[in-house]
Design an enzyme around this catalytic site. Structure first.
Site, PDB file in Angstrom:
ATOM      1  NE  ARG A  10       4.999  24.416  37.685  1.00  0.00           N
ATOM      2  CZ  ARG A  10       5.065  25.649  37.223  1.00  0.00           C
ATOM      3  NH1 ARG A  10       5.399  25.868  35.976  1.00  0.00           N
ATOM      4  NH2 ARG A  10       4.776  26.662  37.999  1.00  0.00           N
ATOM      5  CG  HIS A  70       6.314  13.881  38.393  1.00  0.00           C
ATOM      6  ND1 HIS A  70       6.090  14.375  39.661  1.00  0.00           N
ATOM      7  CD2 HIS A  70       7.629  14.092  38.142  1.00  0.00           C
ATOM      8  CE1 HIS A  70       7.216  14.871  40.144  1.00  0.00           C
ATOM      9  NE2 HIS A  70       8.160  14.700  39.246  1.00  0.00           N
ATOM     10  N   PRO A 106       0.171  24.523  28.033  1.00  0.00           N
ATOM     11  CG  PRO A 106      -0.433  22.285  28.231  1.00  0.00           C
ATOM     12  CD  PRO A 106      -0.048  23.488  29.038  1.00  0.00           C
ATOM     13  CD  GLU A 107      -1.056  29.811  24.005  1.00  0.00           C
ATOM     14  OE1 GLU A 107      -1.796  30.166  23.070  1.00  0.00           O
ATOM     15  OE2 GLU A 107      -0.139  30.521  24.445  1.00  0.00           O
ATOM     16  CE  LYS A 138     -14.165  43.671  27.554  1.00  0.00           C
ATOM     17  NZ  LYS A 138     -14.671  42.469  26.994  1.00  0.00           N
TER      18      LYS A 138
END
Ligand code: ZN
Length: 293
Positions: free
Chosen positions: A123, A104, A2-3, A166
């Site tokens: 997971r 789960h 998920p973001e 950078k």
């Protein structure tokens, strides 16, 4: 994984049943997720009222009446399901997925709002931690994080200053959580497409020599904020095993311009390019080599 838009969508789904509600019962079906659950986890939550549910990067922060904060992370495959005693649970495909996932359901919150909230994580890369509110600034999970991408603090000047000199790729700079917090692979690819910038460009090229932002930095900031806002409004992307808390699939993946669209025509108006996939730092990058310069 998920973001940020997905996590914010989860927060908005949980807030109505958690904020102002008390934990009437807490079940921990195992002693660990990614890490061991906090000592006396169940006892420290039970009876506490959630005064607010916030978010920092991809962490959900539930403020408790005890003065502690429950810090939660979804990891790779974590999700929350909300069940209300009205029996109205979730529509659609969610129903079929649920039974196979019951094994789960690692943590269950029963709230005085009448909702049962289940944290499911096949997971087990998710986490839950209890931190004193007064110690939150020192919390190792949070203290190194850069600014929120949707906050006012994160602007072209700040991004240019962080990228100045950078030598890494611009993509690597945006995925660096100390530069900006909570951005991941999908929305970085999408932001580059909207800003018409190549993800291979060096980070330093969005800053002038004196560190001030150039036009590219302005376009990039604008694209990042827009893509995140639109994804939050659409309810996250729900790729693979991530789901909204109310079980409905998010719709934003239908709006992807480049992500997971290798070989398809570029959606930029007037561009005849084809979306290409390359690997940068071990992650797939999708972009149009014609209009993204
Ligand atoms: Zn193009």
């Amino acid at each position: 994984m998920p973001e940020l838009p997905e996590v914010e969508t989860v927060r908005r789904g949980l807030a109505p049943v958690m904020q102002g509600a008390r934990f009437t019962k807490v079940e921990a079906h195992r002693g660990d997720l990614r890490w061991p659950l906090p000592k006396d986890f169940v006892q420290r939550l039970k009876g506490q009222t959630v005064s607010g549910l916030g978010r920092r990067a991809k962490y959900l922060l539930a403020d408790l009446s005890s003065g502690e904060v429950l810090v939660m992370h979804l990891g790779m495959s974590g999700s929350f399901r909300v069940e209300k005693d009205s029996g109205v649970v979730t529509p659609g495909a969610y129903y079929h997925d649920r039974s196979k996932d019951l094994a789960h359901d690692h943590v269950v919150f029963r709230m005085s709002s009448g909702a049962t909230i289940r944290f499911n994580d096949p997971r087990r890369f998710g986490s839950m931690k209890l931190v004193a509110r007064t110690k939150l600034d020192e919390e190792p999970l949070l203290r190194e994080l850069g600014p929120e991408p949707l906050g006012n603090e994160f602007d072209a000047a700040m991004l240019a200053a962080a990228c100045r000199g950078k030598n890494t790729s611009l993509k690597a700079a945006l995925l660096d959580q100390t530069v900006v917090a909570g951005l991941g692979n999908i929305y970085v690819c999408e932001a580059f497409s909207r800003a018409l910038l190549s993800p291979k460009r060096k980070a330093s090229t969005i800053a002038n020599r004196n560190g001030t932002p150039n036009d590219r930095a302005v376009r990039l900031i604008d694209a990042i904020k827009k893509v995140l806002q639109e994804a939050i409004e659409a309810g996250g992307s729900s790729l693979r095993d991530h789901r909204r808390t109310d079980g409905e699939l998010g719709m934003f993946q239908h709006n992807f311009r480049v992500y997971d669209r290798e070989g398809q025509p570029c959606p930029t108006r007037g561009c005849k390019g084809t979306i290409k996939r390359i690997v940068q730092n071990g992650r797939s990058t999708f972009f149009c080599p014609v209009c993204q310069k």
